[in-house]
Design an enzyme around this catalytic site. Structure first.
Site, PDB file in Angstrom:
ATOM      1  N   GLY A 193      66.946 123.803   6.966  1.00 46.49           N
ATOM      2  CA  GLY A 193      67.978 123.116   6.205  1.00 46.49           C
ATOM      3  C   GLY A 193      69.377 123.417   6.714  1.00 46.49           C
ATOM      4  O   GLY A 193      70.222 122.523   6.828  1.00 46.49           O
ATOM      5  N   THR A 194      69.628 124.660   7.038  1.00 48.20           N
ATOM      6  CA  THR A 194      70.975 125.045   7.477  1.00 48.20           C
ATOM      7  C   THR A 194      71.352 124.301   8.759  1.00 48.20           C
ATOM      8  O   THR A 194      72.458 123.757   8.866  1.00 48.20           O
ATOM      9  CB  THR A 194      71.036 126.574   7.705  1.00 48.20           C
ATOM     10  N   ASN A 242      70.207 123.919  -5.831  1.00 50.36           N
ATOM     11  CA  ASN A 242      69.260 125.026  -5.693  1.00 50.36           C
ATOM     12  C   ASN A 242      69.433 126.112  -6.739  1.00 50.36           C
ATOM     13  O   ASN A 242      68.539 126.900  -6.967  1.00 50.36           O
ATOM     14  CB  ASN A 242      69.370 125.654  -4.300  1.00 50.36           C
ATOM     15  N   GLN A 281      65.903 121.007  -1.772  1.00 51.46           N
ATOM     16  CA  GLN A 281      65.205 121.388  -3.009  1.00 51.46           C
ATOM     17  C   GLN A 281      64.371 120.259  -3.598  1.00 51.46           C
ATOM     18  O   GLN A 281      63.516 120.508  -4.444  1.00 51.46           O
ATOM     19  CB  GLN A 281      66.203 121.881  -4.072  1.00 51.46           C
ATOM     20  N   SER A 288      63.803 121.239   4.548  1.00 54.14           N
ATOM     21  CA  SER A 288      63.400 122.545   5.075  1.00 54.14           C
ATOM     22  C   SER A 288      61.931 122.800   4.753  1.00 54.14           C
ATOM     23  O   SER A 288      61.499 122.572   3.616  1.00 54.14           O
ATOM     24  CB  SER A 288      64.285 123.612   4.426  1.00 54.14           C
ATOM     25  N   HIS A 332      60.132 125.606   4.421  1.00 55.08           N
ATOM     26  CA  HIS A 332      59.655 126.719   3.597  1.00 55.08           C
ATOM     27  C   HIS A 332      59.857 126.546   2.104  1.00 55.08           C
ATOM     28  O   HIS A 332      59.446 127.384   1.318  1.00 55.08           O
ATOM     29  CB  HIS A 332      60.246 128.048   4.093  1.00 55.08           C
ATOM     30  N   THR A 386      63.121 124.127  22.824  1.00 52.97           N
ATOM     31  CA  THR A 386      61.662 123.965  22.832  1.00 52.97           C
ATOM     32  C   THR A 386      61.163 123.731  21.416  1.00 52.97           C
ATOM     33  O   THR A 386      61.567 124.442  20.489  1.00 52.97           O
ATOM     34  CB  THR A 386      61.005 125.237  23.418  1.00 52.97           C
ATOM     35  N   CYS A 443      76.593 138.712  -2.116  1.00 48.51           N
ATOM     36  CA  CYS A 443      77.251 139.979  -1.822  1.00 48.51           C
ATOM     37  C   CYS A 443      78.312 139.720  -0.762  1.00 48.51           C
ATOM     38  O   CYS A 443      77.997 139.430   0.385  1.00 48.51           O
ATOM     39  CB  CYS A 443      76.220 140.980  -1.328  1.00 48.51           C
TER      40      CYS A 443
END
Ligand code: PMP
Length: 387
Positions: free
Chosen positions: A71-72, A149, A177, A197, A199, A235, A329
């Protein structure tokens, strides 16, 4: 200790059927999909088969599907790739987007483009009226996510895309999402670009899709070899691509069943939370305008009692329960979720938030277990305020 996983918006467990489809491509079939020899050609056939499955799901042609690392990368490719063309001077998004959209837009701003960050409403939604107020004939690209998300807010993509197009701008949606959770044909939503994405839909990590409508101008973001019709060098991640195709195929085939199951869990969880703590919690997912897999709550306490979201997550983790909150963070300090702040939630309330994101493998028993443990932890953390 049993793991009880309620962080499906962060990532999902690989579906065993996806793993099975991927295994040969990690073992005996290790050819490079660009190689001329038979191992390479086999890999290429597998890649094209996966591309077709995804194109079928999105209702587009295979040539409009570009494989990326996730996604990024897809978000970066669109934003930086449109900026590279020099088409118009302005980029629009909202202040509740994922950082994979916010940061590339800040980046193109640093290169001299205008950047507009639309204020979402108290539900976390970017309304068509808000977009109308910001868009101009200078707008090159509008990028607004489908499902948020953090709180599951659903943006009205087709209305937003129509506004972008009526101003001659391109429209991108980060559907990381929502992909595989709802039927999504690119023509129904009239979008130019979309990011997916692997995952988040029981597929592998490190693989994704960029949908780019044929004929729309953008420059490749990842420069290198001539893979993906010269639109994305590198690749091909054959096993990942095969896994992503299988994950989308399964999501499509099992969509009704998964939706009904997860919706039942969400309703059960929301009912338990409301019945138990009523006025002392706030739902940050906008009920009725939200995705069916995310519940995001904050705990409302008197001024002298604070619930530290990180401490809550750690206490849940001790019980084997994985949840999250949208805090980040930054320079050693924990900052509350930018999405909740964008919705107008106070820093204190945002800091006490908890995101419970549900998936197809969760059960009602797991929700009851969460409620039991959460009750005890909150009681301890608030010296009896929560019972
Ligand atoms: N966009 C959204 C809405 C997301 O939820 C995520 C993952 N948290 C991403 C982009 C980034 O995707 P990836 O992890 O595949 O880079």
């Amino acid at each position: 200790m049993k793991t009880v996983y309620f962080d499906n918006a962060a990532t999902t467990a690989l579906d065993p059927k996806v793993l099975e489809a991927m295994l040969p491509w990690l073992q005996t079939e290790y050819g490079n999909a660009s190689s001329i020899h038979h191992l390479g050609r086999k890999a290429q056939v597998a890649v094209e088969d996966s591309r077709e499955k995804i194109a079928h799901f999105l209702g587009c042609t295979s040539a409009e599907i570009i494989f990326t690392s996730g996604g990024t990368e897809s978000d970066n490719a669109v934003i930086q790739g449109v900026a590279e063309t020099g088409f118009r001077s302005e980029f629009i998004t909202s202040n509740a987007e994922h950082h994979a959209v916010l940061h590339p837009i800040e980046h193109v701003h640093s290169l001299g483009f205008q950047a507009r960050f639309i204020q979402v409403d108290e539900r976390g939604i970017c309304t068509p009226d808000a977009l109308k107020r910001h868009i101009s004939n200078d707008t090159a690209l509008v990028s607004l996510m489908h499902f948020n998300n953090e709180n599951g807010a659903v943006n009205p993509i087709n209305e937003l895309a129509a506004i972008a197009h009526s101003n001659g701008a391109l429209f991108h949606t980060d559907m990381v999402q929502s992909a595989g959770k709802v039927p999504f044909k690119v023509d129904d939503f009239d979008i130019d670009f979309a990011s997916i994405s692997g995952h988040k839909l029981y597929g592998p990590k490190g693989v994704g899709v960029l949908y780019a409508r044929a004929g729309v101008d953008w420059k490749p973001f990842m420069l290198g070899g001539s893979q993906e019709r010269r639109r994305r060098g590198g690749t091909l991640n054959v096993a990942g691509i095969v896994g992503l195709g299988k994950a989308i195929e399964l999501a499509d085939a099992e969509m009704n069943e998964r939706t009904a199951h997860i919706q039942t869990l969400k309703t059960h969880l929301e009912k338990q939370l409301s019945e138990r703590w009523g006025d002392n919690i706030q739902f940050n997912n906008p009920i009725g305008f939200d995705a069916y897999h995310i519940v995001n709550i904050s705990f409302l306490t008197p001024n002298d009692i604070t619930i530290d979201g990180e401490m809550l997550l750690l206490n849940l983790d001790i019980e084997g329960i994985c949840c999250s909150n949208g805090s980040a963070c930054t320079s050693g300090a924990v900052e509350p979720s930018h999405v909740l702040l964008a919705m107008g939630v106070s820093a204190k309330v945002a800091k006490s938030s908890l995101r419970i994101s549900l998936g197809k493998n969760n059960t009602v028993e797991e929700i009851d277990f969460l409620m039991e443990k959460l009750g005890k932890i909150l009681n301890r953390m608030t010296h009896g305020f929560f019972v």
